[in-house]
Structures are given as C-alpha cells and as structure tokens.
Design an enzyme around this catalytic site. Structure first.
Site, short mmCIF file in Angstrom:
data_model
loop_
_atom_site.label_atom_id
_atom_site.label_comp_id
_atom_site.label_asym_id
_atom_site.label_seq_id
_atom_site.Cartn_x
_atom_site.Cartn_y
_atom_site.Cartn_z
N GLY A 267 0.82 -1.21 0.00
CA GLY A 267 0.00 0.00 0.00
C GLY A 267 0.85 1.25 0.00
O GLY A 267 2.04 1.23 -0.31
N HIS B 250 -4.35 7.17 -9.72
CA HIS B 250 -5.65 7.18 -10.40
C HIS B 250 -5.50 7.27 -11.91
O HIS B 250 -6.32 6.71 -12.65
CB HIS B 250 -6.51 8.31 -9.85
CG HIS B 250 -6.93 8.08 -8.44
ND1 HIS B 250 -7.70 8.97 -7.71
CD2 HIS B 250 -6.71 7.03 -7.59
CE1 HIS B 250 -7.92 8.49 -6.51
NE2 HIS B 250 -7.32 7.32 -6.41
N ASP C 109 -8.56 4.73 -1.71
CA ASP C 109 -8.31 5.35 -3.01
C ASP C 109 -8.01 4.25 -4.01
O ASP C 109 -8.19 3.07 -3.75
CB ASP C 109 -7.17 6.37 -2.93
CG ASP C 109 -5.84 5.79 -2.45
OD1 ASP C 109 -5.77 4.56 -2.21
OD2 ASP C 109 -4.87 6.55 -2.30
N ASP D 77 3.11 4.28 1.16
CA ASP D 77 4.17 4.47 2.14
C ASP D 77 3.92 5.79 2.87
O ASP D 77 4.18 6.86 2.34
CB ASP D 77 5.53 4.49 1.45
CG ASP D 77 6.69 4.56 2.43
OD1 ASP D 77 6.42 4.72 3.65
OD2 ASP D 77 7.84 4.46 2.00
N LEU D 78 3.40 5.69 4.09
CA LEU D 78 3.06 6.89 4.87
C LEU D 78 4.12 7.23 5.90
O LEU D 78 3.90 8.10 6.75
CB LEU D 78 1.71 6.68 5.56
CG LEU D 78 0.52 6.34 4.66
CD1 LEU D 78 -0.73 6.15 5.49
CD2 LEU D 78 0.32 7.43 3.62
#
Length: 261
Positions: A64, A88, A143, A66-67
C-alpha cells in the site's frame, strides 16, 4: 529501466510491469507511482502491447501507500494528492486500454496495493497471497478505485466487511469471495500468468478494448443507451481486420489468427 521503481519488460506482445521497491514491500510513494503511471501509459500507447501483467518484486505484491514520515497534516495531504494523481491515472488507463491486464499477486496486497490488483481485468494469486483493504486501520477512507472495483467483485456487503471491519482474506478465501480468478502454487505463478497473458495477447485486441469500455459504462447507463453503444461498437468492429479474420476462420472451421487490428 534499472533505475525505475516500476520496471517495464516486453516479451513479445506481453508487457510485464514489476513494482521494484522490495525493501519497502513495494510500498507506494510519489516516485513509484509516477513510474507506474508512465509505464501504464506506455502500454496504452503501444499497439504492439496486447496484454499487460502487473506484479511485485520480492515477497510482496504491494503493501500500500508508504506513509512513513508523514506526520504533518498539511504536508501529508499534499503528498497524498500527488500520490493519488499518479495512481488514479494508472487505474483509469488500465480500465480503458485495449490490452487486457492481469495482476500476478505474488504476496500481500494491501491498501492501495489491493486497489491496484483489483484495477486489473484478471487476478491470479499465489497460494501465499493475502488481501486487505487496510485503510480503516490508518483512519483513511481509500483510493485507487477500491470503493468501485471491490463491490463489483464481491458484492456491496462483503466490500463493507473488508473496508469497514478490516477483514483480511487468504488466497483461498479470495478465490471463494471472487477477488481472485485463480490461485496457484508460488512456483507456478509466473508460468500460469504467462500462459494466460499469451492467450489474451493472441486475441482480438481492438474488440477487447470495446468490450472493456462497454462493461465499464454499463453500471451507469440506461439499457437504451447501452444498446446504442453496443450497436456502434460492433459496427465499428466488423470493419476491422480481426473481425474479417474471425468471420473467415469461423466459416472455414479453423482457429483465427488475430493481429490486434
């Protein structure tokens, strides 16, 4: 392409896109997603590409976004907007491009990685793969089109179970729920996907593109509008080289040799 975080390799008419950040579980940052968007657009623009495979390097498909390091709210919002811009664009291109796409899920697909796998037309998973929406655990809403693609695969309620309750799926459960089309042994994944991709690449690529667009539009158009879109689409297809070959092969009781035109 060795310096890219998404590598591009064309094997005949099949393009292989590999997320290449294994040390971070192929976690998505702006650089990786920019490379992904570029690679997908390259596939879309190249008529010689007639099937696309998307996979991950190392043990994971993609964990997912990378925060890490995103603690300042304003800075994080800007980073997220930049990331979704590229993600997107890639998802929209995968949905509309002529070439069918296959997600070869070699390990965990979570968060936006799960969204990316769902964005492909077909999904083949290794028996070690796992699937998770994962957004709610980080206080995020999702998202990558997950709220659109997941209900269409598993139904609205099961999508809620995964997205709101955080239900994780094993490979076997993903097959049972309709997330995966096929589950194979880890050492058979590449071969199985290659065989499927080659079969798709030998198909009527232009007709596949029209079918994909009709299916994408069907949920939000009336029956009458869809009938008109089908009429226009099949009339355009019948003038193509592939249609002439397909009709001739049917009449002559032989296998067609489509060229994607």
């Amino acid at each position: 392409m060795a310096d890219k975080l998404v590598t591009f390799e064309r094997k005949g008419a099949v393009a292989w896109l590999t997320l290449a950040r294994p040390e971070a579980g192929n976690g998505m940052n702006v650089a990786l997603l920019s490379d992904l968007s570029e690679a997908v657009r390259r596939c879309e623009a190249d008529a010689a590409v007639r099937a696309v495979v998307l996979t991950g390097s190392g043990r994971f498909f993609c964990v997912g976004g990378d925060l890490s390091g995103m603690r300042d709210a304003a800075e994080t919002a800007l980073s997220i907007r930049a990331m979704t811009l590229h993600l997107h664009a890639a998802v929209a291109a995968l949905a509309r491009m002529r070439a069918p796409s296959i997600a070869a899920v070699n390990g965990t697909a979570a968060g936006a990685g799960f969204s990316l796998a769902l964005a492909c037309d077909f999904l083949i998973a290794s028996e070690t793969a796992q699937f998770a929406s994962a957004y709610a655990a980080a206080g995020l809403s999702g998202d990558g089109g997950q709220s659109w693609t997941l209900p269409r695969r598993v139904g609205p309620h099961r999508a809620k179970v995964m997205m709101l309750q955080g239900r994780k799926l094993s490979a076997a459960e993903a097959l049972d729920w309709g997330v995966a089309d096929q589950v194979v042994a880890s050492d058979a994944l590449a071969g199985t996907v290659s065989q499927m991709a080659e079969s798709l690449a030998n198909g009527p690529t232009a007709a596949f593109g029209r079918m994909k667009n009709l299916l994408a539009d069907a949920e939000c158009t009336s029956l009458e509008t869809q009938l008109e879109l089908e009429a226009r689409g099949i009339a355009a297809c019948v003038e193509s080289e592939d249609a002439r070959e397909g009709i001739a092969a049917f009449m002559e009781k032989r296998k067609p040799a489509f060229q994607g035109r």
